[in-house]
Design a protein around this motif. Structure first.
Motif, PDB file in Angstrom:
ATOM      1  N   ALA A 129       0.767  -1.171  -0.072  1.00 60.66           N
ATOM      2  CA  ALA A 129      -0.007   0.082   0.034  1.00 60.66           C
ATOM      3  C   ALA A 129       0.469   1.006   0.202  1.00 60.66           C
ATOM      4  O   ALA A 129       0.590   2.565   0.002  1.00 60.66           O
ATOM      5  N   GLY A 130       1.943   0.914   0.202  1.00 59.88           N
ATOM      6  CA  GLY A 130       2.833   2.165  -0.122  1.00 59.88           C
ATOM      7  C   GLY A 130       4.179   2.700   1.440  1.00 59.88           C
ATOM      8  O   GLY A 130       4.333   3.549   1.241  1.00 59.88           O
ATOM      9  N   TYR A 131       3.686   1.985   2.132  1.00 61.52           N
ATOM     10  CA  TYR A 131       4.114   2.243   3.844  1.00 61.52           C
ATOM     11  C   TYR A 131       6.117   1.734   3.047  1.00 61.52           C
ATOM     12  O   TYR A 131       6.750   0.425   2.732  1.00 61.52           O
ATOM     13  N   VAL A 132       6.396   2.314   3.940  1.00 62.00           N
ATOM     14  CA  VAL A 132       8.326   2.424   3.627  1.00 62.00           C
ATOM     15  C   VAL A 132       9.284   2.353   4.728  1.00 62.00           C
ATOM     16  O   VAL A 132       8.313   2.964   5.577  1.00 62.00           O
ATOM     17  N   ASN A 133      10.012   1.487   5.116  1.00 66.39           N
ATOM     18  CA  ASN A 133      10.107   1.831   6.541  1.00 66.39           C
ATOM     19  C   ASN A 133      11.057   3.059   6.742  1.00 66.39           C
ATOM     20  O   ASN A 133      12.180   3.438   5.566  1.00 66.39           O
ATOM     21  N   ASN A 134      11.949   3.205   8.357  1.00 70.29           N
ATOM     22  CA  ASN A 134      12.332   4.624   8.144  1.00 70.29           C
ATOM     23  C   ASN A 134      13.658   4.212   8.110  1.00 70.29           C
ATOM     24  O   ASN A 134      14.264   3.634   8.675  1.00 70.29           O
ATOM     25  N   GLY A 135      14.479   4.308   7.442  1.00 68.68           N
ATOM     26  CA  GLY A 135      15.931   3.963   7.669  1.00 68.68           C
ATOM     27  C   GLY A 135      17.092   4.806   8.274  1.00 68.68           C
ATOM     28  O   GLY A 135      18.055   3.893   8.479  1.00 68.68           O
ATOM     29  N   MET A 136      16.089   5.462   8.885  1.00 68.22           N
ATOM     30  CA  MET A 136      17.527   6.178   9.022  1.00 68.22           C
ATOM     31  C   MET A 136      17.190   5.946  10.549  1.00 68.22           C
ATOM     32  O   MET A 136      18.200   6.358  11.561  1.00 68.22           O
ATOM     33  N   MET A 137      15.898   4.950  11.014  1.00 66.64           N
ATOM     34  CA  MET A 137      16.317   4.220  12.765  1.00 66.64           C
ATOM     35  C   MET A 137      17.683   3.301  12.349  1.00 66.64           C
ATOM     36  O   MET A 137      17.888   2.655  13.356  1.00 66.64           O
ATOM     37  N   THR A 138      18.081   3.249  11.056  1.00 65.35           N
ATOM     38  CA  THR A 138      19.122   1.613  11.614  1.00 65.35           C
ATOM     39  C   THR A 138      20.772   2.639  11.861  1.00 65.35           C
ATOM     40  O   THR A 138      21.357   2.531  11.262  1.00 65.35           O
ATOM     41  N   MET A 139      20.347   3.893  11.593  1.00 63.43           N
ATOM     42  CA  MET A 139      22.316   4.795  12.245  1.00 63.43           C
ATOM     43  C   MET A 139      21.480   5.402  12.955  1.00 63.43           C
ATOM     44  O   MET A 139      21.042   4.912  13.839  1.00 63.43           O
ATOM     45  N   PRO A 140      23.654   5.545  13.574  1.00 62.36           N
ATOM     46  CA  PRO A 140      23.734   5.214  14.833  1.00 62.36           C
ATOM     47  C   PRO A 140      23.106   6.849  15.673  1.00 62.36           C
ATOM     48  O   PRO A 140      22.275   6.961  16.371  1.00 62.36           O
ATOM     49  N   ALA A 141      22.685   7.639  14.292  1.00 58.52           N
ATOM     50  CA  ALA A 141      23.175   8.729  14.919  1.00 58.52           C
ATOM     51  C   ALA A 141      20.960   9.160  15.719  1.00 58.52           C
ATOM     52  O   ALA A 141      20.843   9.702  16.329  1.00 58.52           O
ATOM     53  N   MET A 142      20.347   8.210  15.181  1.00 57.31           N
ATOM     54  CA  MET A 142      18.590   8.267  15.842  1.00 57.31           C
ATOM     55  C   MET A 142      19.093   7.494  16.566  1.00 57.31           C
ATOM     56  O   MET A 142      17.811   7.427  17.457  1.00 57.31           O
ATOM     57  N   ALA A 143      19.789   6.430  17.128  1.00 59.38           N
ATOM     58  CA  ALA A 143      20.077   6.117  18.091  1.00 59.38           C
ATOM     59  C   ALA A 143      20.497   7.277  19.489  1.00 59.38           C
ATOM     60  O   ALA A 143      19.540   6.868  20.849  1.00 59.38           O
ATOM     61  N   LEU A 144      20.586   7.618  19.162  1.00 58.12           N
ATOM     62  CA  LEU A 144      21.750   8.575  20.160  1.00 58.12           C
ATOM     63  C   LEU A 144      20.331  10.230  19.888  1.00 58.12           C
ATOM     64  O   LEU A 144      19.691  10.308  21.724  1.00 58.12           O
ATOM     65  N   ILE A 145      19.675  10.034  19.598  1.00 52.13           N
ATOM     66  CA  ILE A 145      18.171  11.376  19.685  1.00 52.13           C
ATOM     67  C   ILE A 145      17.301  10.308  20.622  1.00 52.13           C
ATOM     68  O   ILE A 145      16.794  11.054  20.978  1.00 52.13           O
ATOM     69  N   LEU A 146      17.250   9.681  20.421  1.00 51.83           N
ATOM     70  CA  LEU A 146      16.022   8.289  20.985  1.00 51.83           C
ATOM     71  C   LEU A 146      16.490   7.570  21.749  1.00 51.83           C
ATOM     72  O   LEU A 146      15.607   8.454  22.957  1.00 51.83           O
ATOM     73  N   VAL A 147      17.573   7.602  22.568  1.00 52.96           N
ATOM     74  CA  VAL A 147      18.087   7.865  23.985  1.00 52.96           C
ATOM     75  C   VAL A 147      17.759   8.833  24.928  1.00 52.96           C
ATOM     76  O   VAL A 147      17.738   9.309  25.836  1.00 52.96           O
ATOM     77  N   GLY A 148      18.088  10.603  23.867  1.00 55.63           N
ATOM     78  CA  GLY A 148      17.153  11.883  24.892  1.00 55.63           C
ATOM     79  C   GLY A 148      16.308  11.822  24.929  1.00 55.63           C
ATOM     80  O   GLY A 148      16.349  12.209  25.120  1.00 55.63           O
ATOM     81  N   CYS A 149      15.764  11.560  23.433  1.00 51.86           N
ATOM     82  CA  CYS A 149      14.123  11.280  23.874  1.00 51.86           C
ATOM     83  C   CYS A 149      13.761  10.729  25.343  1.00 51.86           C
ATOM     84  O   CYS A 149      12.980  11.267  26.021  1.00 51.86           O
ATOM     85  N   VAL A 150      14.363   9.395  25.854  1.00 53.72           N
ATOM     86  CA  VAL A 150      13.823   8.353  26.821  1.00 53.72           C
ATOM     87  C   VAL A 150      14.541   9.092  28.270  1.00 53.72           C
ATOM     88  O   VAL A 150      14.366   9.507  28.952  1.00 53.72           O
ATOM     89  N   ILE A 151      15.884  10.181  27.456  1.00 58.41           N
ATOM     90  CA  ILE A 151      16.061  10.993  29.187  1.00 58.41           C
ATOM     91  C   ILE A 151      15.672  11.907  29.892  1.00 58.41           C
ATOM     92  O   ILE A 151      14.916  12.210  30.513  1.00 58.41           O
ATOM     93  N   TRP A 152      15.157  12.480  28.101  1.00 57.37           N
ATOM     94  CA  TRP A 152      14.210  13.711  28.684  1.00 57.37           C
ATOM     95  C   TRP A 152      12.965  13.258  29.088  1.00 57.37           C
ATOM     96  O   TRP A 152      12.329  13.773  30.389  1.00 57.37           O
ATOM     97  N   ALA A 153      12.318  12.572  28.691  1.00 61.86           N
ATOM     98  CA  ALA A 153      10.837  11.650  29.234  1.00 61.86           C
ATOM     99  C   ALA A 153      11.423  11.212  30.650  1.00 61.86           C
ATOM    100  O   ALA A 153      10.302  12.061  31.283  1.00 61.86           O
ATOM    101  N   HIS A 154      12.187  10.324  31.264  1.00 63.85           N
ATOM    102  CA  HIS A 154      12.774  10.312  32.763  1.00 63.85           C
ATOM    103  C   HIS A 154      12.483  11.163  33.383  1.00 63.85           C
ATOM    104  O   HIS A 154      11.933  11.388  34.431  1.00 63.85           O
ATOM    105  N   ARG A 155      13.240  12.413  33.190  1.00 59.71           N
ATOM    106  CA  ARG A 155      13.476  13.714  34.187  1.00 59.71           C
ATOM    107  C   ARG A 155      12.324  14.039  34.419  1.00 59.71           C
ATOM    108  O   ARG A 155      12.162  14.724  35.199  1.00 59.71           O
TER     109      ARG A 155
END
Length: 207
Positions: free
Chosen positions: A174-200
Motif C-alpha cells: 500500500a506504499g509503507y516504507v521503512n524508516n532507514g534513519m532508524m538503522t543509523m547510529p545518530a538515530m539511536a542518540l536521538i532516541l536515547v535523548g528523548c528517553v532521558i528527557w521523558a524520564h527526567r
C-alpha cells in the motif's frame, strides 16, 4: 531483616527507575548506541552486562578488605576482564551469530563506565549480597534502555522484532516504507535523548 530488607529493595529497584545509570548518570551510552539497531543483540548485550556487573560486584565485595587501595582499580579491571572473557566464550559457543554481530562490543564491556562505577562506588564499600543486588539492578536498568531503543529502531527501521516480520506485506504494497534513519547510529542518540528527557520530566519535575 530477611533476605530482602527495605534497603536491599531500594538498591535493586532504584536503578530500574529514578536512578537509572543510563538516564541519570548518562553512563554506557557508547554501547547503547552501537548495539541497538536490532532487538536481539540489544537483549544479549544487556544480559551480558547484567551478569558481569552482578558477579564482578560480588567478587570485589568479597576481597575488598584484602586489596591494597593503590592497586584497587587494577584488581577491578582484572576481575571484569576475566568475566568478560568467560561471557564472550559462552556467546561464541552457544550464540555465535549474535557474538559476531556484537563484534568488539562484548570485549569493550571491560571499559563500560557502569561496571567500573558500581565497583568503585558500591562494591568496595558494601557486603556481597547488597553488591549483587546493586549489580543486577544497574545491569537490568542498562538493559531496559537497550531493549526499548532496540525495539523501537528495529520496528520502524526494519518492520520486524527479533527478526520476525511484524508489519504485514500488505502495508508495503500500500506504499509503507521503512524508516532507514532508524538503522543509523545518530538515530539511536536521538532516541536515547528523548528517553532521558521523558524520564527526567517524570521523576524530576520542577516544583
Amino acid at each position: 531483616m530477611g533476605v530482602f530488607s527495605k534497603q536491599d529493595r531500594e538498591v535493586f529497584i532504584n536503578p530500574l527507575s529514578k536512578d537509572n545509570p543510563v538516564l541519570v548518570q548518562v553512563l554506557g551510552i557508547c554501547s547503547a548506541l552501537a548495539v541497538t539497531s536490532q532487538l536481539k543483540p540489544a537483549i544479549v548485550m544487556g544480559l551480558a552486562v547484567t551478569v558481569i556487573t552482578a558477579f564482578a560486584n560480588v567478587i570485589i565485595s568479597v576481597i575488598r578488605k584484602t586489596v591494597p587501595n593503590r592497586i584497587r582499580i587494577i584488581v577491578q579491571l582484572v576481575v571484569v576482564a576475566a568475566l568478560v572473557t568467560i561471557v564472550s566464550q559462552v556467546l561464541k559457543a552457544f550464540a555465535y551469530d549474535v557474538s559476531v554481530e556484537l563484534s568488539v562490543y562484548v570485549g569493550l564491556i571491560i571499559t563500560n563506565c557502569i561496571l567500573m562505577g558500581r565497583l568503585e562506588a558500591f562494591a568496595m564499600n558494601n557486603k556481597p549480597w547488597p553488591s549483587f543486588l546493586d549489580g543486577v539492578g544497574n545491569g537490568l536498568g542498562y538493559a531496559l534502555i537497550l531493549v526499548v531503543v532496540g525495539a523501537f529502531r528495529e520496528f520502524f527501521g526494519r518492520g520486524s522484532l527479533l527478526g520476525f516480520q511484524i508489519i504485514p506485506s500488505e502495508a508495503y504494497d500500500a506504499g509503507y516504507v521503512n524508516n532507514g534513519m532508524m538503522t543509523m547510529p545518530a538515530m539511536a542518540l536521538i532516541l536515547v535523548g528523548c528517553v532521558i528527557w521523558a524520564h527526567r520530566a517524570w521523576f524530576f519535575k520542577e516544583k
